[in-house]
Write a protein that holds these residues in place. Structure first.
Motif, PDB file in Angstrom:
ATOM      1  N   VAL A  48      -4.094  14.729   9.903  1.00  0.00           N
ATOM      2  CA  VAL A  48      -3.275  13.573   9.521  1.00  0.00           C
ATOM      3  C   VAL A  48      -4.011  12.324   9.988  1.00  0.00           C
ATOM      4  O   VAL A  48      -4.189  12.135  11.195  1.00  0.00           O
ATOM      5  CB  VAL A  48      -1.873  13.648  10.161  1.00  0.00           C
ATOM      6  CG1 VAL A  48      -1.096  12.359   9.904  1.00  0.00           C
ATOM      7  CG2 VAL A  48      -1.099  14.837   9.606  1.00  0.00           C
ATOM      8  N   ASN A  81       4.113  10.341   7.411  1.00  0.00           N
ATOM      9  CA  ASN A  81       3.151  11.356   7.016  1.00  0.00           C
ATOM     10  C   ASN A  81       3.036  12.449   8.072  1.00  0.00           C
ATOM     11  O   ASN A  81       2.978  13.646   7.761  1.00  0.00           O
ATOM     12  CB  ASN A  81       1.792  10.694   6.783  1.00  0.00           C
ATOM     13  CG  ASN A  81       0.779  11.641   6.184  1.00  0.00           C
ATOM     14  OD1 ASN A  81       1.108  12.421   5.302  1.00  0.00           O
ATOM     15  ND2 ASN A  81      -0.440  11.571   6.655  1.00  0.00           N
ATOM     16  N   VAL A 122      -3.667  15.942   5.068  1.00  0.00           N
ATOM     17  CA  VAL A 122      -2.316  15.559   4.672  1.00  0.00           C
ATOM     18  C   VAL A 122      -2.230  14.051   4.871  1.00  0.00           C
ATOM     19  O   VAL A 122      -2.237  13.572   5.997  1.00  0.00           O
ATOM     20  CB  VAL A 122      -1.235  16.279   5.498  1.00  0.00           C
ATOM     21  CG1 VAL A 122       0.153  15.865   5.024  1.00  0.00           C
ATOM     22  CG2 VAL A 122      -1.400  17.790   5.386  1.00  0.00           C
ATOM     23  N   THR A 123      -2.189  13.331   3.769  1.00  0.00           N
ATOM     24  CA  THR A 123      -2.354  11.885   3.874  1.00  0.00           C
ATOM     25  C   THR A 123      -1.294  11.112   3.130  1.00  0.00           C
ATOM     26  O   THR A 123      -0.682  11.619   2.182  1.00  0.00           O
ATOM     27  CB  THR A 123      -3.748  11.468   3.372  1.00  0.00           C
ATOM     28  OG1 THR A 123      -3.966  10.086   3.657  1.00  0.00           O
ATOM     29  CG2 THR A 123      -3.889  11.700   1.864  1.00  0.00           C
ATOM     30  N   ALA A 124      -1.103   9.897   3.567  1.00  0.00           N
ATOM     31  CA  ALA A 124      -0.217   8.975   2.878  1.00  0.00           C
ATOM     32  C   ALA A 124      -0.958   8.341   1.713  1.00  0.00           C
ATOM     33  O   ALA A 124      -2.184   8.219   1.720  1.00  0.00           O
ATOM     34  CB  ALA A 124       0.281   7.903   3.843  1.00  0.00           C
ATOM     35  N   GLN A 125      -0.208   7.943   0.735  1.00  0.00           N
ATOM     36  CA  GLN A 125      -0.754   7.297  -0.450  1.00  0.00           C
ATOM     37  C   GLN A 125      -1.672   6.131  -0.096  1.00  0.00           C
ATOM     38  O   GLN A 125      -2.736   5.951  -0.702  1.00  0.00           O
ATOM     39  CB  GLN A 125       0.409   6.811  -1.307  1.00  0.00           C
ATOM     40  CG  GLN A 125       0.076   5.841  -2.403  1.00  0.00           C
ATOM     41  CD  GLN A 125       1.324   5.165  -2.918  1.00  0.00           C
ATOM     42  OE1 GLN A 125       2.318   5.055  -2.200  1.00  0.00           O
ATOM     43  NE2 GLN A 125       1.304   4.736  -4.145  1.00  0.00           N
ATOM     44  N   GLN A 155       1.028  17.125  -4.379  1.00  0.00           N
ATOM     45  CA  GLN A 155       1.893  16.194  -3.676  1.00  0.00           C
ATOM     46  C   GLN A 155       2.911  17.013  -2.891  1.00  0.00           C
ATOM     47  O   GLN A 155       3.348  18.081  -3.348  1.00  0.00           O
ATOM     48  CB  GLN A 155       2.626  15.284  -4.654  1.00  0.00           C
ATOM     49  CG  GLN A 155       1.833  14.098  -5.146  1.00  0.00           C
ATOM     50  CD  GLN A 155       2.690  13.199  -6.020  1.00  0.00           C
ATOM     51  OE1 GLN A 155       3.003  13.547  -7.149  1.00  0.00           O
ATOM     52  NE2 GLN A 155       3.048  12.049  -5.511  1.00  0.00           N
ATOM     53  N   SER A 202       8.612   3.108   5.938  1.00  0.00           N
ATOM     54  CA  SER A 202       9.048   4.251   5.147  1.00  0.00           C
ATOM     55  C   SER A 202      10.438   4.684   5.571  1.00  0.00           C
ATOM     56  O   SER A 202      10.855   4.466   6.719  1.00  0.00           O
ATOM     57  CB  SER A 202       8.077   5.417   5.314  1.00  0.00           C
ATOM     58  OG  SER A 202       8.132   5.898   6.645  1.00  0.00           O
ATOM     59  N   SER A 215       6.212   5.718  -2.698  1.00  0.00           N
ATOM     60  CA  SER A 215       5.259   6.188  -1.695  1.00  0.00           C
ATOM     61  C   SER A 215       5.213   7.711  -1.699  1.00  0.00           C
ATOM     62  O   SER A 215       6.255   8.367  -1.625  1.00  0.00           O
ATOM     63  CB  SER A 215       5.666   5.692  -0.310  1.00  0.00           C
ATOM     64  OG  SER A 215       4.789   6.203   0.670  1.00  0.00           O
ATOM     65  N   TRP A 216       4.005   8.266  -1.813  1.00  0.00           N
ATOM     66  CA  TRP A 216       3.884   9.724  -1.809  1.00  0.00           C
ATOM     67  C   TRP A 216       2.984  10.195  -0.672  1.00  0.00           C
ATOM     68  O   TRP A 216       2.202   9.433  -0.121  1.00  0.00           O
ATOM     69  CB  TRP A 216       3.374  10.249  -3.150  1.00  0.00           C
ATOM     70  CG  TRP A 216       2.099   9.639  -3.677  1.00  0.00           C
ATOM     71  CD1 TRP A 216       1.988   8.666  -4.636  1.00  0.00           C
ATOM     72  CD2 TRP A 216       0.744   9.965  -3.302  1.00  0.00           C
ATOM     73  NE1 TRP A 216       0.667   8.370  -4.870  1.00  0.00           N
ATOM     74  CE2 TRP A 216      -0.125   9.149  -4.073  1.00  0.00           C
ATOM     75  CE3 TRP A 216       0.191  10.870  -2.392  1.00  0.00           C
ATOM     76  CZ2 TRP A 216      -1.506   9.210  -3.956  1.00  0.00           C
ATOM     77  CZ3 TRP A 216      -1.194  10.928  -2.260  1.00  0.00           C
ATOM     78  CH2 TRP A 216      -2.029  10.106  -3.040  1.00  0.00           C
ATOM     79  N   TYR A 217       3.143  11.463  -0.361  1.00  0.00           N
ATOM     80  CA  TYR A 217       2.350  12.120   0.672  1.00  0.00           C
ATOM     81  C   TYR A 217       1.752  13.370   0.055  1.00  0.00           C
ATOM     82  O   TYR A 217       2.465  14.158  -0.582  1.00  0.00           O
ATOM     83  CB  TYR A 217       3.223  12.454   1.886  1.00  0.00           C
ATOM     84  CG  TYR A 217       3.923  11.231   2.415  1.00  0.00           C
ATOM     85  CD1 TYR A 217       3.303  10.395   3.328  1.00  0.00           C
ATOM     86  CD2 TYR A 217       5.193  10.871   1.937  1.00  0.00           C
ATOM     87  CE1 TYR A 217       3.925   9.238   3.777  1.00  0.00           C
ATOM     88  CE2 TYR A 217       5.816   9.718   2.385  1.00  0.00           C
ATOM     89  CZ  TYR A 217       5.181   8.908   3.304  1.00  0.00           C
ATOM     90  OH  TYR A 217       5.798   7.757   3.730  1.00  0.00           O
TER      91      TYR A 217
END
Length: 323
Positions: A39, A47, A95-98, A124, A209, A250-252
């Motif tokens: 991360v 995230n 595993v990351t944030a947009q 996603q 978030s 916002s996606w992860y």
């Protein structure tokens, strides 16, 4: 003669199978050791929370520990580049944030990874809305009141972000542009630190978030003014939307290093899909302020070019730049 040829052919086939066995066995035995989810943000952010929830759900189905390692730095570039350089053997994933994956390429003059060429998209994991929140002692109770207060006190209202170029920073810049207000940006090293200082009253405003902000809202330590969307969120339909101009999804997501064998990617995708479909995981994500996403490697890969182009334009419009 035919019998001799048959024996030779069978012997050759057997030797071929033996030669191929190590690769097959390695793939069939995956995972052979603990899996690492890197991360590239600090602990406590959305995230990180989502990564840990998914990792815990995976351990039973994969039969190996799934360890979450936080590698923050350079707005997410440090941990992301670490995975880009990792061996593509199916034991290290991102595993990351947009923001780190689709905003940083436009924000930084140089980044140590290619967001498309250096990774194999897996899926996603979840989406989470962003909230505009203020300290309870701040006088504004609506977006309009915040705008009016900021116009009456130009350059005096500070807003906290997780760092330069992060999604909550750009949302603040979008708010400034759309409403014609002069807000002062204060970057922090992570979303959790930014929210904590707004809770403490060091600064009055933040975008955060849903998973990172909503626990403070529920406990009365923050007041939410709206959700960054053009419609209410199903997670909290009572929160007013901020409108189309401030609408952000916002996606992860989960990525493997480029070159990771397709069977491993598919197996991990299948295992996570089953985890996300369980009522327990859906409730856990909902409690965190996120919703699981139905996704696969192909659709995720197809989405990325559009995301990169979209955020490149927003970054250019904001004038944000990190050398």
């Amino acid at each position: 003669m035919p019998r001799t040829l048959t024996r030779r052919a069978l012997s050759a086939a057997a030797l071929g199978l033996l030669a191929a066995a190590p690769a097959w066995a390695q793939q069939a035995a995956w995972p052979a050791r603990p899996i690492v989810f890197v991360v590239p943000q600090n602990p406590g952010g959305a995230n990180d929370v989502i990564a840990r929830a998914v990792a815990q759900g995976l351990e039973n189905s994969l039969g190996q520990p799934v360890v979450v390692e936080n590698r923050p730095g350079a707005g997410g570039n440090l941990g992301t580049s670490q995975v880009a350089r990792a061996a593509p053997d199916g034991h290290t994933f991102l595993v990351t944030a947009q923001s780190a994956h689709t905003i940083n390429p436009a924000l930084y003059s140089k980044i140590p990874f290619d967001p498309v060429k250096d990774f194999t998209p897996v899926m996603q994991l979840a989406v989470a809305p962003y909230l505009l929140a203020v300290n309870p002692n701040f006088p504004a109770k609506t977006l309009d009141e915040l705008v009016a207060y900021a116009k009456a006190h130009p350059g005096k209202v500070e807003y906290a972000s997780a760092g330069n170029g992060t999604l909550n920073h750009l949302l603040g810049e979008m708010l400034k542009k759309q409403k014609g207000v002069n807000l002062l940006h204060v970057p922090y090293k992570g979303a959790a630190a930014a929210a904590t200082d707004v809770v403490a009253g060091q600064l009055p405003v933040t975008f955060g978030s849903f998973p990172g902000v909503m626990p403070f809202v529920t406990s009365g330590k923050l007041r939410v003014l709206g959700v960054a969307s053009d419609k209410p969120t199903a997670l909290a339909p009572e929160i007013p939307p901020l409108g189309k101009e401030l609408s952000v999804t916002s996606w992860y997501g989960l990525f493997a290093p480029a070159g990771t064998p397709a069977p491993i990617v598919e197996k991990l995708h299948g295992a996570i899909t089953k985890v996300l479909a369980t009522p327990a995981m859906r409730e856990r994500l909902k409690a965190l302020g996120a919703e699981p996403v139905e996704s696969d490697p192909r659709s995720f890969a197809a989405m990325l070019p559009g995301e990169l182009a979209h955020w490149k334009q927003i970054v250019q419009d904001s004038g944000a730049r990190i050398d």
